[in-house]
Design a protein around this motif. Structure first.
Motif, PDB file in Angstrom:
ATOM      1  N   LYS A 195      10.892   3.401  -1.793  1.00  0.00           N
ATOM      2  CA  LYS A 195      12.176   3.089  -1.053  1.00  0.00           C
ATOM      3  C   LYS A 195      11.609   2.816   0.488  1.00  0.00           C
ATOM      4  N   ASP A 237      11.263   0.079   3.238  1.00  0.00           N
ATOM      5  CA  ASP A 237      11.292  -1.411   3.883  1.00  0.00           C
ATOM      6  C   ASP A 237       9.926  -2.215   3.967  1.00  0.00           C
ATOM      7  N   LYS A 238       9.843  -3.284   3.587  1.00  0.00           N
ATOM      8  CA  LYS A 238       8.754  -3.917   3.875  1.00  0.00           C
ATOM      9  C   LYS A 238       8.158  -4.367   5.136  1.00  0.00           C
ATOM     10  N   SER A 239       9.409  -4.323   6.035  1.00  0.00           N
ATOM     11  CA  SER A 239       9.124  -4.648   7.593  1.00  0.00           C
ATOM     12  C   SER A 239       8.522  -3.503   8.283  1.00  0.00           C
ATOM     13  N   THR A 240       8.582  -2.363   7.679  1.00  0.00           N
ATOM     14  CA  THR A 240       8.206  -0.949   8.391  1.00  0.00           C
ATOM     15  C   THR A 240       6.852  -1.270   9.043  1.00  0.00           C
ATOM     16  N   SER A 243       8.802  -0.418  -3.171  1.00  0.00           N
ATOM     17  CA  SER A 243      10.114  -0.387  -3.730  1.00  0.00           C
ATOM     18  C   SER A 243      10.385   0.952  -4.471  1.00  0.00           C
TER      19      SER A 243
END
Length: 353
Positions: A293, A295-298, A290
């Motif tokens: 910045k 994305d957790k789906s990276t 976070s």
């Protein structure tokens, strides 16, 4: 294809009059010793100079340039005014002769045409169609969104094995066409295209670091002065200062690339932490992503590939950097030995007297 990246690069520079005029002027500034010498060599490079008015006007005699270009439109600081040209060239000791200037400038242009920002290998199976205007490449854009983009022929070189090298910039734009749903047609940036093509065929994107070209050019200038026996004077001193400044800038660039690699490793660790059975580790990983910045789906695979590309870019820059610095040190050592021998010779002559 009716064109190629290499041919178009030369065409583009020649037909952008201001760029071409500045390139010729900058070359002449390095290889002239007086305003008269400058003007004679400008004529050899088909550059017409009109200094009869308040502003100097330039025109390319070998191109369809209809209007003259004033010096103040080329440089707001007056770099190409007659007075400044006289000031710069008066520092030069060794330069290309009038008979050499045209051939040397053409060699310089050929070397410059090989520069690029990103080079990507595209395999033949990725190419949907080759036309006189370029190649249509099958590409995915987002989830379940397949289509094609046209890469213009001036950005493509076809290889002997049927594959292609494409040369693009991060801020280039390509129009993505979805044959099944026109509402999904979009513009893609060069950076996005490079990443997607690389993702599909698993070849690395080759980034040409700008500092390599800058250092290479400086060392070529040093070698030229060395061949001419120039190791003192304002011309040599200015080049030495330029080299030292570029060394400092390159060291900063290497640090930037190190920080980029460190950041990517941090992101990978955080992505791995999301799958941990330790709730605290998961929360820490989420906080890191976070904060960065990300994305957790990276996907981890994409990050690993990006690290490889940055590491390769850094390795090439670092190796070239150290080669050039060592070459410079060797040159300095030879120059000092020559100077010491000259001083010893002078002393011995004085003793004999």
């Amino acid at each position: 294809m009716k064109n190629s990246h290499k041919k178009y690069s030369a065409y583009q520079r020649k037909n952008n009059f201001k760029i071409e005029i500045k390139e010729r002027l900058n070359f002449l500034l390095k290889h002239s010793t007086s305003i008269y010498d400058f003007k004679a060599k400008a004529k050899a490079l088909n550059l017409i100079i009109d200094d009869t008015g308040k502003n100097v006007k330039y025109r390319l005699a070998d191109m369809e340039q209809k209007r003259n270009t004033r010096d103040d439109t080329l440089s707001k600081r007056g770099k190409y005014s007659i007075s400044n040209i006289e000031k710069i060239v008066s520092k030069n000791i060794s330069v290309f002769s009038q008979s050499e200037i045209k051939n040397e400038y053409e060699k310089f242009k050929v070397e410059k045409s090989d520069d690029f920002e990103m080079k990507i290998l595209v395999e033949d199976w990725q190419v949907k169609e080759e036309t006189k205007n370029g190649i249509y490449i099958d590409i995915d854009y987002g989830l379940l969104n397949s289509g094609a983009i046209l890469v213009p022929s001036h950005q493509v070189n076809k290889l002997n094995d049927g594959n292609y090298n494409i040369f693009i910039k991060k801020k280039d734009f390509f129009y993505f066409t979805n044959s099944d749903d026109a509402t999904k047609n979009k513009f893609m940036t060069g950076n996005t295209v490079a990443k997607q093509l690389s993702h599909d065929n698993q070849h690395l994107v080759l980034h040409k670091n700008q500092y390599i070209s800058k250092l290479d050019q400086i060392i070529k200038d040093f070698e030229y002065l060395s061949l001419k026996g120039v190791s003192t004077g304002q011309q040599f001193s200015d080049l030495k200062n330029q080299f030292e400044k570029q060394v400092h800038e390159t060291e900063k660039e290497l640090s930037v690339l190190d920080e980029k690699i460190s950041r990517l490793n941090k992101i990978i660790s955080a992505i791995d932490g999301l799958s941990s059975d330790d709730l605290r580790k998961v929360e820490t990983s989420e906080a890191i992503l976070s904060d960065l910045k990300i994305d957790k789906s990276t996907k981890r695979g994409d990050l690993n590939k990006t690290i490889e590309e940055v590491k390769f870019e850094r390795q090439v820059l670092n190796e070239r950097f150290h080669d050039i610095v060592e070459k410079y040190k060797t040159y300095q050592g030879v120059k000092e030995n020559v100077r010491d021998r000259e001083n010893d010779t002078i002393k011995n002559k004085e003793v004999k007297r």
